[in-house]
Design an enzyme around this catalytic site. Structure first.
Site, PDB file in Angstrom:
ATOM      1  N   LEU A  15      47.073  39.785  45.801  1.00 55.08           N
ATOM      2  CA  LEU A  15      47.712  40.970  46.221  1.00 55.08           C
ATOM      3  C   LEU A  15      46.652  42.026  46.833  1.00 55.08           C
ATOM      4  O   LEU A  15      46.952  42.707  47.797  1.00 55.08           O
ATOM      5  CB  LEU A  15      48.417  41.872  45.044  1.00 55.08           C
ATOM      6  CG  LEU A  15      49.724  40.946  44.297  1.00 55.08           C
ATOM      7  CD1 LEU A  15      50.136  41.792  43.116  1.00 55.08           C
ATOM      8  CD2 LEU A  15      50.710  40.788  45.413  1.00 55.08           C
ATOM      9  N   GLY A  16      45.500  41.862  46.508  1.00 56.52           N
ATOM     10  CA  GLY A  16      44.450  42.776  46.888  1.00 56.52           C
ATOM     11  C   GLY A  16      43.034  42.459  46.355  1.00 56.52           C
ATOM     12  O   GLY A  16      43.082  41.786  45.112  1.00 56.52           O
ATOM     13  N   GLN A  17      41.980  43.034  47.087  1.00 60.03           N
ATOM     14  CA  GLN A  17      40.516  42.503  46.411  1.00 60.03           C
ATOM     15  C   GLN A  17      39.658  43.693  46.888  1.00 60.03           C
ATOM     16  O   GLN A  17      39.700  44.332  47.751  1.00 60.03           O
ATOM     17  CB  GLN A  17      40.331  41.217  47.081  1.00 60.03           C
ATOM     18  CG  GLN A  17      39.006  40.752  46.237  1.00 60.03           C
ATOM     19  CD  GLN A  17      38.812  39.105  46.902  1.00 60.03           C
ATOM     20  OE1 GLN A  17      39.157  38.892  47.878  1.00 60.03           O
ATOM     21  NE2 GLN A  17      38.047  38.576  46.066  1.00 60.03           N
ATOM     22  N   ALA A  19      35.406  45.621  45.478  1.00 56.99           N
ATOM     23  CA  ALA A  19      34.262  45.189  45.266  1.00 56.99           C
ATOM     24  C   ALA A  19      34.048  44.738  43.604  1.00 56.99           C
ATOM     25  O   ALA A  19      33.149  43.856  43.517  1.00 56.99           O
ATOM     26  CB  ALA A  19      33.373  46.381  45.612  1.00 56.99           C
ATOM     27  N   THR A  20      34.829  45.407  42.798  1.00 55.82           N
ATOM     28  CA  THR A  20      34.847  44.844  41.487  1.00 55.82           C
ATOM     29  C   THR A  20      35.872  43.993  40.810  1.00 55.82           C
ATOM     30  O   THR A  20      35.637  43.726  39.541  1.00 55.82           O
ATOM     31  CB  THR A  20      34.514  46.095  40.803  1.00 55.82           C
ATOM     32  OG1 THR A  20      35.672  47.120  40.710  1.00 55.82           O
ATOM     33  CG2 THR A  20      33.073  47.049  40.970  1.00 55.82           C
ATOM     34  N   ALA A  21      37.079  44.055  41.488  1.00 52.11           N
ATOM     35  CA  ALA A  21      38.226  43.216  40.942  1.00 52.11           C
ATOM     36  C   ALA A  21      39.111  42.689  41.920  1.00 52.11           C
ATOM     37  O   ALA A  21      39.054  43.172  43.046  1.00 52.11           O
ATOM     38  CB  ALA A  21      38.781  44.171  39.909  1.00 52.11           C
ATOM     39  N   VAL A  23      43.356  41.788  42.643  1.00 54.32           N
ATOM     40  CA  VAL A  23      44.578  41.887  41.861  1.00 54.32           C
ATOM     41  C   VAL A  23      45.600  40.742  42.388  1.00 54.32           C
ATOM     42  O   VAL A  23      45.816  40.515  43.450  1.00 54.32           O
ATOM     43  CB  VAL A  23      45.155  43.245  42.335  1.00 54.32           C
ATOM     44  CG1 VAL A  23      46.775  43.487  41.681  1.00 54.32           C
ATOM     45  CG2 VAL A  23      44.333  44.259  41.723  1.00 54.32           C
ATOM     46  N   LYS A  38      45.241  43.041  37.294  1.00 53.60           N
ATOM     47  CA  LYS A  38      43.656  43.418  37.777  1.00 53.60           C
ATOM     48  C   LYS A  38      42.549  42.721  37.010  1.00 53.60           C
ATOM     49  O   LYS A  38      42.369  43.017  35.994  1.00 53.60           O
ATOM     50  CB  LYS A  38      43.575  44.815  38.060  1.00 53.60           C
ATOM     51  CG  LYS A  38      42.270  45.251  38.653  1.00 53.60           C
ATOM     52  CD  LYS A  38      42.389  46.738  38.706  1.00 53.60           C
ATOM     53  CE  LYS A  38      41.006  47.675  39.705  1.00 53.60           C
ATOM     54  NZ  LYS A  38      41.034  48.735  39.937  1.00 53.60           N
ATOM     55  N   ASP A 135      39.787  58.040  45.295  1.00 60.95           N
ATOM     56  CA  ASP A 135      40.020  57.074  46.297  1.00 60.95           C
ATOM     57  C   ASP A 135      41.390  56.993  46.949  1.00 60.95           C
ATOM     58  O   ASP A 135      42.071  55.829  46.976  1.00 60.95           O
ATOM     59  CB  ASP A 135      39.694  55.780  45.794  1.00 60.95           C
ATOM     60  CG  ASP A 135      39.383  54.686  46.733  1.00 60.95           C
ATOM     61  OD1 ASP A 135      39.205  55.120  48.131  1.00 60.95           O
ATOM     62  OD2 ASP A 135      39.293  53.537  46.279  1.00 60.95           O
TER      63      ASP A 135
END
Length: 659
Positions: A15-17, A19-21, A23, A38, A135
């Site tokens: 679903l999304g990406q 720098a640290t994780a 989803v 996540k 953010d």
């Protein structure tokens, strides 16, 4: 496939990406319920321990319908990576909504207000819990569709969030560069050493950029070549922005910076809402923290917008539909003043009709007495002061259509097709708005004509009654007897009165004839309007534009798939070239229909509307003069009749006395 003790997902369901994780879309092993997980990568564990657990702690503290829910914190079986199990929002993010070609120029007004309401409510919950997000951006605002089909937006991604009171500061830098406060941008993007500290107002800046993006489809601060290609100019735009400006653009390479204090003409929000929104944007897109609003004022001003009701008003004199935002507890006098600010029609010159009936608005009453309106069923405003209708101002969508590059470039072709399609949807919306405006012009004039016809009937009835009265008075035999006695002293006075009555009768006869001619003229206008309304209802330009768009959208989806591939085979490339040609032809046809079938007809309708409005104003003024003349004749006739009655009474008294 990957899993935790209770959840299962496939790495293809990304679903999304960040720098640290990453989803993923996942399922509960027992119930099959869809969730979002996540999964943190190895880079996330290089952060200090307190930073690693901060997101868990923040999410556990929050519970609000406009914040994505945290269900559980688990670990993967093999690598024992931390996994946040969260609410799944099936409709993507606000960014994905804005990325749709249909929203290339921003969200429609109703949807924008939903976004505003949800973001304000979610942020209010954050501040009540002393949390700064750090953010805020459209990609971190998820969309869910409710049971009744309504959008629900939720704040997500609290990886950068931390607890912070209003007067506290922090020095660490997080966020996405286009939405970063300039002070944070200077250090995070330009890598310039500085000792500045940051407060909660950094979230307000990000909200301002996000709301501008949602309202217009574009970022407010855009250097030539884009924010990521010209970072120094990006920083200059945000820091040199004059007070009150809400956007800055550099159109030419090394060119001057241009400032805007209003939302662009392509924005889909009404002028009424823009007038409420722009001051908020101006005061949260303020670099100096001392000048920037705090959250208390931001919440107060946005709540003020969200608590207002909309009254739809179609100004016949302008041929424009207005959205007037007022509070239900306001008086009608405040509403009339708000209409004046948007239309320049002074309150004393405002007359209203609703669904064909006169609508009398008493200034001292509450605005709750104003009838419920919609965009298709507004109050119709008739100005007693005549002016030339200007119609709806708009930007020609052809000016926003990019050109395909000659060679096959899958990414560039996709971007161009998306831009052309966005302009096409804008043309469709404008075409519908122009057609609706044309219909409202005709409908409003028809109603005004009906009101004038009713005025004619009332005035004619009064005139005929007065003529019957005069005829009766002039034909009375006893007056003839008085006038026939040469020795009567009243002879000259009676003769003068009878002469005046005959003159009044002639004046009233002319008035009756004028009214009858006016009725004939109004009936002719009514027939013309009915014929024109039939033509508007038979118009098929919207369907033609929609047909072009459907075919263009199909090609666009093909381009969207192709851009993800490293290249095309020979046959596929030939088909791609043909699609580009067909797409361009469809776009040309769409614009031709828009210009020739909608814009030109609308402009011709405006000219005709202006002539009819002048005729209506002249008729209205003429009827007012005729009405005054009839009333004056009626008053004078009654006075003359009373004097004649006195003479007749005196004559009868003389006869009774044997004189």
């Amino acid at each position: 496939m990957q899993s935790t003790a209770n959840y299962l997902w496939h790495t293809n369901d990304l679903l999304g990406q960040g720098a640290t994780a990453s989803v993923y879309k996942a399922r509960n092993k027992k119930s099959g319920e869809l969730v979002a997980v996540k999964v943190f990568n190895n880079a996330s564990y290089l952060r200090p321990p307190e930073v690693q657990v901060r997101e868990f702690e923040v999410l556990r503290k929050l519970s609000h319908q406009n914040i994505v829910k945290l269900f559980a914190v688990e670990e993967t079986g093999g690598s024992r990576q931390k996994v946040l199990v969260m609410e799944y929002c099936s409709s993507g993010s606000l960014l994905s909504v804005l990325e749709s070609p249909e929203n290339a120029f921003g969200l429609p007004e109703d949807e924008f207000l939903v976004v505003l309401r949800c973001v304000v409510a979610g942020m209010n919950h954050l501040r009540e819990n002393g949390i700064v997000h750090r953010d805020i951006k459209p990609g971190n605002i998820m969309r869910l569709v409710g049971d009744e089909g309504q959008s629900i937006y939720k704040l997500t991604d609290f990886g950068a969030a931390r607890e912070l009171d209003d007067d506290e500061k922090f020095i660490s830098v997080y966020g996405t560069e286009e939405y970063l406060h300039p002070d944070m941008y200077e250090r995070a993007v330009l890598r310039k050493p500085q000792q500045k500290t940051f407060g909660v107002t950094v979230d307000l800046w990000s909200i301002g950029v996000t709301l501008y993006h949602a309202a217009t489809g574009s970022l407010p601060f855009t250097p030539f070549g884009g924010p990521r290609r010209n970072k120094e100019i990006m920083y200059r735009i945000t820091t040199e922005k004059p007070a009150g400006a809400i956007a800055g653009t550099q159109r030419l390479e090394n060119g001057p910076l241009e400032w805007s204090y209003t939302l662009p003409i392509t924005c889909r929000l009404s002028v009424g809402l823009q007038n409420q929104l722009v001051p908020i944007l101006a005061n949260i897109l303020e670099v100096e923290q001392a000048k920037c609003w705090g959250f208390d004022q931001f919440f107060a001003e946005t709540s003020d917008i969200l608590q207002r009701v909309v009254v739809h008003v179609f100004s016949l004199s302008q041929a424009v539909l207005h959205h007037v935002y007022i509070h239900a507890h306001n008086t009608i006098a405040i509403f009339l003043e708000a209409v004046y600010k948007q239309t320049s029609v002074a309150p004393q010159n405002q007359e209203y009709l609703f669904e064909g009936h006169l609508c009398v608005l008493e200034p001292s009453l509450s605005a709750q007495h104003i009838t419920h309106t919609t965009a298709s069923s507004p109050l119709t405003l008739f100005s007693m002061a005549s002016e030339t209708p200007k119609g709806l101002p708009f930007r020609d969508p052809a000016l926003d259509i990019p050109k395909f590059v000659p060679k096959v470039d899958l990414q560039a072709d996709y971007s161009t097709a998306k831009g052309v399609l966005g302009a096409g949807y804008q043309a469709l919306r404008l075409a519908q708005t122009l057609l609706d405006g044309q219909e409202m012009m005709l409908r409003g004039l028809h109603w005004v004509g009906e009101v004038l016809q009713a005025t004619c009937r009332r005035t004619l009835e009064v005139t005929r009654t007065a003529l019957l009265f005069l005829g009766s008075s002039l034909g009375t035999e006893r007056f003839t007897g008085v006038a026939g006695r040469p020795d009567t002293q009243e002879l000259n006075g009676v003769a003068d009165l009878r002469s005046r009555l005959r003159t009044l009768a002639e004046v009233l006869s002319r008035c009756a004839q004028n009214i009858t001619e006016t009725q004939t003229s109004l009936r002719s206008l009514s027939l013309e309007l009915a014929k024109n309304r039939d033509q508007v209802h038979e118009d098929r330009s919207i369907q033609q534009i929609q047909c072009c768009l459907d075919k263009m959208y199909f090609i666009y989806t093909q381009f969207k798939k192709s851009r993800m591939r490293p290249g095309l085979g020979y046959n596929e490339e030939q088909i791609h070239k043909l699609d580009k040609v067909n797409f361009s032809h469809l776009a040309k046809r769409l614009l031709q229909v828009f210009q020739e079938e909608r814009v030109q007809k609308y402009q011709a309708a405006l000219v005709t509307h202006g002539k009819r409005m002048r005729m209506v104003h002249e008729t209205r003024n003429h009827l007012r003069l005729v009405g005054c003349s009839v009333a004056a004749c009626n008053t004078e006739a009654q006075g003359a009749q009373e004097n004649l009655s006195k003479h007749a009474g005196a004559s009868q008294g003389d006869e009774a006395a044997g004189l």
